[in-house]
Every structure is written in C-alpha cells, then in structure tokens.
Design a protein around this motif. Structure first.
Motif, mmCIF file in Angstrom:
data_model
loop_
_atom_site.group_PDB
_atom_site.id
_atom_site.type_symbol
_atom_site.label_atom_id
_atom_site.label_comp_id
_atom_site.label_asym_id
_atom_site.label_seq_id
_atom_site.Cartn_x
_atom_site.Cartn_y
_atom_site.Cartn_z
ATOM 1 N N UNK A 87 9.207 -31.158 -23.089
ATOM 2 C CA UNK A 87 9.995 -31.501 -21.893
ATOM 3 C C UNK A 87 9.460 -30.798 -20.652
ATOM 4 N N UNK A 88 8.562 -29.844 -20.877
ATOM 5 C CA UNK A 88 8.089 -29.061 -19.745
ATOM 6 C C UNK A 88 6.566 -29.083 -19.666
ATOM 7 N N UNK A 89 5.975 -29.199 -18.472
ATOM 8 C CA UNK A 89 6.689 -29.480 -17.217
ATOM 9 C C UNK A 89 7.298 -30.872 -17.257
ATOM 10 N N UNK A 90 8.474 -31.054 -16.606
ATOM 11 C CA UNK A 90 9.115 -32.368 -16.653
ATOM 12 C C UNK A 90 8.239 -33.444 -16.026
ATOM 13 N N UNK A 91 8.219 -34.602 -16.671
ATOM 14 C CA UNK A 91 7.399 -35.719 -16.208
ATOM 15 C C UNK A 91 7.734 -36.060 -14.752
ATOM 16 N N UNK A 92 6.688 -36.346 -14.007
ATOM 17 C CA UNK A 92 6.906 -36.731 -12.612
ATOM 18 C C UNK A 92 6.141 -38.014 -12.331
ATOM 19 N N UNK A 93 6.731 -38.843 -11.475
ATOM 20 C CA UNK A 93 6.046 -40.084 -11.099
ATOM 21 C C UNK A 93 4.770 -39.785 -10.308
ATOM 22 N N UNK A 94 4.651 -38.561 -9.812
ATOM 23 C CA UNK A 94 3.413 -38.178 -9.116
ATOM 24 C C UNK A 94 2.215 -38.189 -10.068
ATOM 25 N N UNK A 95 2.480 -38.159 -11.369
ATOM 26 C CA UNK A 95 1.394 -38.156 -12.352
ATOM 27 C C UNK A 95 0.820 -39.548 -12.606
ATOM 28 N N UNK A 96 1.498 -40.573 -12.134
ATOM 29 C CA UNK A 96 1.006 -41.940 -12.354
ATOM 30 C C UNK A 96 -0.271 -42.125 -11.522
ATOM 31 N N UNK A 97 -1.341 -42.552 -12.171
ATOM 32 C CA UNK A 97 -2.632 -42.638 -11.479
ATOM 33 C C UNK A 97 -2.643 -43.747 -10.425
ATOM 34 N N UNK A 98 -3.603 -43.637 -9.510
ATOM 35 C CA UNK A 98 -3.731 -44.629 -8.433
ATOM 36 C C UNK A 98 -3.970 -46.022 -9.018
ATOM 37 N N UNK A 99 -4.754 -46.071 -10.082
ATOM 38 C CA UNK A 99 -5.055 -47.358 -10.706
ATOM 39 C C UNK A 99 -3.776 -47.986 -11.289
ATOM 40 N N UNK A 100 -2.971 -47.155 -11.928
ATOM 41 C CA UNK A 100 -1.720 -47.647 -12.514
ATOM 42 C C UNK A 100 -0.755 -48.116 -11.424
ATOM 43 N N UNK A 101 -0.753 -47.415 -10.296
ATOM 44 C CA UNK A 101 0.106 -47.825 -9.178
ATOM 45 C C UNK A 101 -0.277 -49.220 -8.689
ATOM 46 N N UNK A 102 -1.588 -49.443 -8.639
ATOM 47 C CA UNK A 102 -2.103 -50.745 -8.225
ATOM 48 C C UNK A 102 -1.649 -51.829 -9.215
ATOM 49 N N UNK A 103 -1.716 -51.499 -10.508
ATOM 50 C CA UNK A 103 -1.295 -52.457 -11.543
ATOM 51 C C UNK A 103 0.202 -52.768 -11.433
ATOM 52 N N UNK A 104 0.996 -51.726 -11.188
ATOM 53 C CA UNK A 104 2.441 -51.923 -11.049
ATOM 54 C C UNK A 104 2.731 -52.871 -9.887
ATOM 55 N N UNK A 105 2.032 -52.611 -8.787
ATOM 56 C CA UNK A 105 2.214 -53.416 -7.581
ATOM 57 C C UNK A 105 1.901 -54.888 -7.851
ATOM 58 N N UNK A 106 0.764 -55.109 -8.538
ATOM 59 C CA UNK A 106 0.382 -56.492 -8.856
ATOM 60 C C UNK A 106 1.369 -57.140 -9.809
ATOM 61 N N UNK A 107 2.009 -56.322 -10.628
ATOM 62 C CA UNK A 107 2.986 -56.814 -11.610
ATOM 63 C C UNK A 107 4.328 -57.121 -10.939
ATOM 64 N N UNK A 108 4.480 -56.682 -9.680
ATOM 65 C CA UNK A 108 5.712 -56.954 -8.933
ATOM 66 C C UNK A 108 6.681 -55.791 -8.894
ATOM 67 N N UNK A 109 6.225 -54.616 -9.332
ATOM 68 C CA UNK A 109 7.075 -53.429 -9.279
ATOM 69 C C UNK A 109 6.544 -52.498 -8.196
ATOM 70 N N UNK A 110 7.404 -52.146 -7.241
ATOM 71 C CA UNK A 110 6.963 -51.225 -6.188
ATOM 72 C C UNK A 110 6.679 -49.867 -6.813
ATOM 73 N N UNK A 111 5.469 -49.320 -6.605
ATOM 74 C CA UNK A 111 5.166 -48.008 -7.178
ATOM 75 C C UNK A 111 6.024 -46.920 -6.538
ATOM 76 N N UNK A 112 6.201 -45.793 -7.235
ATOM 77 C CA UNK A 112 7.080 -44.744 -6.706
ATOM 78 C C UNK A 112 6.540 -44.092 -5.447
#
Lengths: 169, 252
Positions: A87-112
């Motif tokens: 549980x530590x360090x607690x997961x943060x959306x800051x850990x989501x990679x730039x590439x994954x953010x791009x994929x989320x966006x294309x999938x229709x989900x606004x990245x954090x």
C-alpha cells in the motif's frame, strides 16, 4: 514461452517486465498494468519471480484479476510466481506514463490532472478537465463518482458530450 | 511486539474493519434505489470504497494473528462484531443516510490524518492510502448536508430529524476500546479526544452553516462496542447469507 536469458540475470528481469507490460488493466484494456504504475517491482530469486504490485483504489475489484494475470504470465515464462501487494507509497495517478495518458485520451477518458499536495480534509480539483472529444476546457463535473472507483463523470459544454475522467489522486 | 500491544491492536483493527463493513452494507442497500442515477452510482462507489477499507484493516489484523478476513466478515456472529451502533442503524431516508455518511467521513478523515503518523508502519501506510480515497467521500457528503439543510422546508426537516437521532450515537466513535490506551501510549493510534476536537470543529461549523441545529438533548449515547442494537443481527443475516449458504461458492 520459455525464457532464453540466463537465470536471474538482468536480461531475464527485463523479459519479465516486457511480458507483463502486455497484461491489460481489466477495466481499461487499452492500457497495461506497467504503464499504469500498478506493477512496482520484479525480482528473481532462484526459480521464483517475486512481483510487487499496488492497488489503484483499495476497493478495486480488478486487483484479484490483475494478480492472477500476472501469475499466469510469469508461470508461462517458467517461473514460480509470488505476488506481493503493498500500500506504500500509495498509488498516484502521477505515475501513469505519458504514453498511457495518450491512450486514455484516444479511448475517450480524460487523463488525470496532476495530483495536488494534500491540503486539509478534502481536496477540490482546481484545474478544469479537458474534453477528450473536442478538446474544450469548458466542461462541468456531473458526478465525482463514476462507473469505476478511479473515474468521475463530466459533460462538455461545447460539444455536449458526456465523458469520463481519471480522478487525480 | 509486546503481547498486550498486539492484543489491543488486533481489537482495534477489528473495530475499524467492522465500522467500514457494516456502513458499507447499509450504503449498498441503496444500490438500485437511489433518488437519481448519479447518486445511486456515487453511493455504490462509496460503499465499495468502505468495503475495500474493511479489507485493508482485516488484512492488517491477519498479519498479526493469521485470521482469515473472509471468515471474519461472513461467518462471525453479531455478538462478536465491534462496529459502532450508529453504522448498523437502518438506512432510513436519504437525509439519514447522507448525514450518517458525512459524520462518519469527517471522523474518518480526522482519524486517518492523525494515524498517518503511527509508529506502527503498516497502519501509517494504510492510513495514508485510505485518506486519499476518503477525501472524495467527504467532499460529496458535505455538499449533500448543505444541499438538504439549506434546501426546502421538507429537506431541512428531514436532515434535522436525522441529526437529532444520530448526534448521540456518533459520540460512540470517540469512546476508546478497553485497551486502546496502550496503543495511544505507544503512538500506534491517535488519541480519540484530539480527533473528536477536530471532528467537532468541522461538523458544528458545517451543520450550522447548513441551517441545522445541534440537539440540546444529546440523546442515547452507546458506550461499549460489545453490545448492539437489534438491527445488526438482521443486517448480518442478509450480508452473510450467500457465504453461509455456500461457503465454497462453487454452485451457480
């Protein structure tokens, strides 16, 4: 699939990471568990691969499914699997990679948005969420809670489409 | 770890888990019955989070005594549950449910903020993790208290009635367990009186701003967590029915 590199070598650890980066997030299958920051560590101890993972949200029902997928993959590489959940360090959306953010966006989900430092008992998101469809910043939150624990529901005032956004934690 | 510390900590993790588990079930009873779809979804999310937190607390207990979390949740009798009575009360109307969740959220956020500094690292880690999720709950329920308190005559009346009923019950959240003092001395858990001060500061201000009056007569205040209302038994009968009917869950 059988590992080609010498046992316990750095190359072998890298092979495991590569194989695990093909494990999709069960709730958002366009991204994988490595780029989401869920898989934290891979170690090899003899015939055993020791994986460390962390839940996004502690009540996330995908946790067990992810764990099983990880185990299946390392077993296919010829290892005994041991998965530790931390549980530590607690997961943060800051850990989501730039590439994954791009994929989320294309999938229709606004990245954090970037996660804010903890201030007081509650946290309000300050930066507006951008519509993943038309790119407008003129959006409103419809519900802080969405179809999964990690997302909220928004509506775009420009293109009038509803959309989901990753909560910044 | 000294045996008396371990015993007290096992009891504390059980109480923390039972609060979350029982509240989660009451919240989940709204699934499919929420006043509007968005709220149905929001409360189901909150219920799921609380269930996740119960899993975390029972996981910490397991590290100490090897107990099985599923066994504790689904095969333990009501007399062995250590939740506060507030959380087992029937869900009531929407105002009752939102107010209870709000009062508990403020308590939880205050407790967790302090517990992040625990000298027992697994507890400090869990508190930091859970607190991140709790902030979304508080933001949500705080808005509902305000909305109903300042809404119509009817919504204010319902919220006030809920407050009159719950205010005394909430005080039990700040009654230490029998050996909790040992844990406080070792800086493992926060002192509940300090948590209460913070809780009172937040709730009294927000309730007044929402045009709600603190009851002059505080009403029934449960003491020990070893006794329960008659409502816990039926809650557990429903919550545990599937697991007890088919423990292996192999028949569909």
């Amino acid at each position: 699939m059988v590992s080609l590199s010498p046992k316990g070598s750095r190359a072998e650890v890298r092979e495991i990471w590569e194989a695990l980066s093909r494990v999709p997030d069960p709730e958002i299958p366009v991204v994988n568990v490595v780029e989401m920051g869920i898989l934290r560590e891979v170690r090899i101890d003899g015939d055993k691969a020791i994986l460390t993972m962390t839940p996004t949200f502690s009540g996330c029902p995908a946790l067990h499914a992810i764990r099983e997928s990880l185990e299946t993959v390392v077993r296919a590489l010829g290892f005994e699997a041991q998965v530790q959940i931390v549980l530590s360090p607690p997961w943060s959306t800051d850990w989501i990679t730039a590439e994954a953010r791009e994929k989320l966006l294309r999938y229709g989900i606004a990245p954090p948005n970037p996660a804010l430092a903890e201030a007081g008992l509650i946290q309000l998101e300050l930066s507006p969420t951008r519509c993943p469809r038309c790119g407008s910043f003129d959006t409103s939150v419809k519900n802080t809670f969405g179809p999964t624990l990690c997302k909220s529901i928004h509506v775009c005032n420009n293109c009038l489409e509803p959309f989901e956004s990753f909560k910044a934690v | 770890m000294k045996p008396e510390v371990k015993k007290a900590l096992i009891a504390k993790f059980t109480a923390l888990a039972d609060d979350e588990l029982v509240l989660s079930h009451r919240d989940a009873e709204w699934t499919g019955h929420g006043p509007i779809l968005e709220e149905d979804i929001a409360l189901a999310n909150i219920a799921q989070d609380e269930l996740g937190h119960a899993t975390v607390w029972l996981g910490l207990r397991k590290e100490l005594d090897g107990s099985d979390p599923d066994q504790l949740a689904f095969f333990r009798d009501s007399t062995k549950f250590r939740n506060a009575e507030l959380l087992e009360l029937p869900r009531g109307d929407w105002a009752f449910t939102m107010l209870r969740q709000y009062l508990f959220d403020v308590y939880e956020a205050a407790w967790l903020s302090a517990a992040k500094a625990s000298s027992y690292q697994p507890l400090a880690d869990a508190a930091a993790k859970i607190l991140r999720e709790e902030r979304f709950h508080l933001q949500h329920t705080q808005a509902w208290v305000e909305r109903l308190g300042l809404g119509t005559e009817e919504s204010n009346r319902r919220m006030q009635a809920a407050l009159n009923m719950q205010w005394g019950y909430t005080q039990q959240l700040f009654v230490p367990l029998q050996d909790e003092e040992i844990l406080v001395r070792e800086n493992i858990v926060p002192d509940l009186s300090a948590v209460k001060t913070k809780w009172l500061e937040h709730t009294t201000r927000h309730l007044r701003d929402s045009r709600l009056e603190l009851p002059l007569n505080i009403g029934y205040q449960p003491g020990s967590r070893e006794t329960h209302t008659e409502h816990l038994w039926s809650l557990l009968a429903e919550m545990q029915s599937v697991a007890r009917w088919d423990a292996e869950a192999k028949v569909w």
